[in-house]
Design a protein around this motif. Structure first.
Motif, PDB file in Angstrom:
ATOM      1  N   HIS A 102      -6.848  -3.633   3.424  1.00 54.71           N
ATOM      2  CA  HIS A 102      -5.491  -4.341   3.026  1.00 54.71           C
ATOM      3  C   HIS A 102      -5.628  -5.567   3.645  1.00 54.71           C
ATOM      4  CE1 HIS A 102      -3.909   0.264   3.509  1.00 54.71           C
ATOM      5  NE2 HIS A 102      -4.735   0.067   2.435  1.00 54.71           N
ATOM      6  N   ASP A 121       0.921  -1.255  -0.090  1.00 58.23           N
ATOM      7  CA  ASP A 121      -0.078   0.013   0.002  1.00 58.23           C
ATOM      8  C   ASP A 121       1.047   1.198  -0.078  1.00 58.23           C
ATOM      9  OD1 ASP A 121      -2.196   1.697   0.551  1.00 58.23           O
ATOM     10  OD2 ASP A 121      -1.355   1.740   2.730  1.00 58.23           O
ATOM     11  N   GLY A 140      -0.117   5.118   0.967  1.00 55.09           N
ATOM     12  CA  GLY A 140      -0.463   6.077   2.149  1.00 55.09           C
ATOM     13  C   GLY A 140      -0.201   5.411   3.643  1.00 55.09           C
ATOM     14  N   TYR A 141       0.585   6.104   4.098  1.00 53.64           N
ATOM     15  CA  TYR A 141       0.888   5.652   5.639  1.00 53.64           C
ATOM     16  C   TYR A 141       1.653   4.303   5.709  1.00 53.64           C
ATOM     17  CZ  TYR A 141      -1.360   9.634   7.875  1.00 53.64           C
ATOM     18  OH  TYR A 141      -1.618  10.803   8.137  1.00 53.64           O
ATOM     19  N   THR A 142       1.885   3.749   4.461  1.00 57.85           N
ATOM     20  CA  THR A 142       2.643   2.401   4.701  1.00 57.85           C
ATOM     21  C   THR A 142       4.114   2.946   3.921  1.00 57.85           C
ATOM     22  OG1 THR A 142       0.745   0.905   4.144  1.00 57.85           O
ATOM     23  CG2 THR A 142       3.064   0.233   3.195  1.00 57.85           C
ATOM     24  N   ASP A 179      -1.558  -0.572   6.244  1.00 55.74           N
ATOM     25  CA  ASP A 179      -1.806   0.225   7.413  1.00 55.74           C
ATOM     26  C   ASP A 179      -3.072  -0.008   7.818  1.00 55.74           C
ATOM     27  OD1 ASP A 179      -2.260   2.187   5.274  1.00 55.74           O
ATOM     28  OD2 ASP A 179      -2.821   3.569   6.881  1.00 55.74           O
TER      29      ASP A 179
END
Ligand SMILES: [Mg+2]
Length: 217
Positions: A163, A8, A10-12, A158
């Motif tokens: 996910h 992923d 975003g934020y990963t 995240d």
């Protein structure tokens, strides 16, 4: 044996705090108020768009999104990458794994990622795949792109709902990365126990026995 690791974004790999701060400014609220509302919305299991409706009921989000997409404003740059992102991608790839990125994003986000020249084999996003996570079709499409059976693919993200759990339902190995507002909120959900693997940073991934042995050169 895992042969491909799909991430992923975003934020990963990307810390989205700068982008959310821009949205807070656009809404005329502080970053703190925006993030507090976002965390409440996540805890209530609602879509993050609810934040906009809650803070500014008449805000035209679609118009703002279209405007930002056209201006490529708020687009990710190298500074938005988490420090462990590039080294982890490089390490896994050097260990012989196929490494890819697949997120729910507009085409501008993919172009921004391509400009970073990350050590990945391919980048796909929801707009070109025609499906968004958590749709089973999204995971089927990325497995086809990887060219490996789902059982040989790990998906790192995240979010449990978008996910980890849908990836596992598709037969992949789900790796739950606990960081950012989703990760930290989802870590308290009972479903966190269902994740195949939980990590708090990408450097931990090489320590897991399921990854091929890594020998630094
Ligand atoms: Mg994410």
């Amino acid at each position: 044996v895992i042969r491909a690791v799909i991430f992923d974004v975003g934020y990963t790999l990307i810390d989205e705090k700068r982008q959310w701060a821009e949205w807070a400014r656009e809404l005329g609220v502080s970053s703190e108020q925006f993030m507090e509302t976002l965390v409440s919305v996540i805890a209530e299991r609602k879509h993050h768009r609810t934040v906009f409706a809650r803070l500014r009921p008449n805000f035209d989000l679609n118009a703002a999104l279209a405007r930002r997409d056209q201006q490529e404003s708020g687009i990710w740059t190298e500074e938005d990458l988490y420090e462990d992102a590039r080294p982890a991608l490089a390490r896994l790839r050097a260990a012989g794994l196929q490494v890819a990125l697949a997120g729910n994003q507009p085409p501008t986000a993919k172009r921004a990622l391509e400009r970073m020249n990350l050590p990945v084999d391919w980048i796909a996003n929801s707009s070109e795949l025609g499906f968004e996570k958590p749709a089973p079709e999204f995971f089927a499409k990325i497995a086809a792109r990887a060219g490996s059976p789902a059982q040989q693919i790990a998906y790192v993200g995240d979010r449990l709902d978008n996910h980890v759990l849908p990836a596992q339902a598709a037969g992949m190995r789900g790796v739950f990365l606990v960081r950012g507002p989703w990760g930290k909120t989802h870590a308290r959900w009972p479903e966190a126990a269902e994740a195949n693997q939980i990590v708090s940073g990408l450097e931990e991934m090489e320590r897991d026995e399921l990854w091929p042995p890594y020998s630094p050169t």
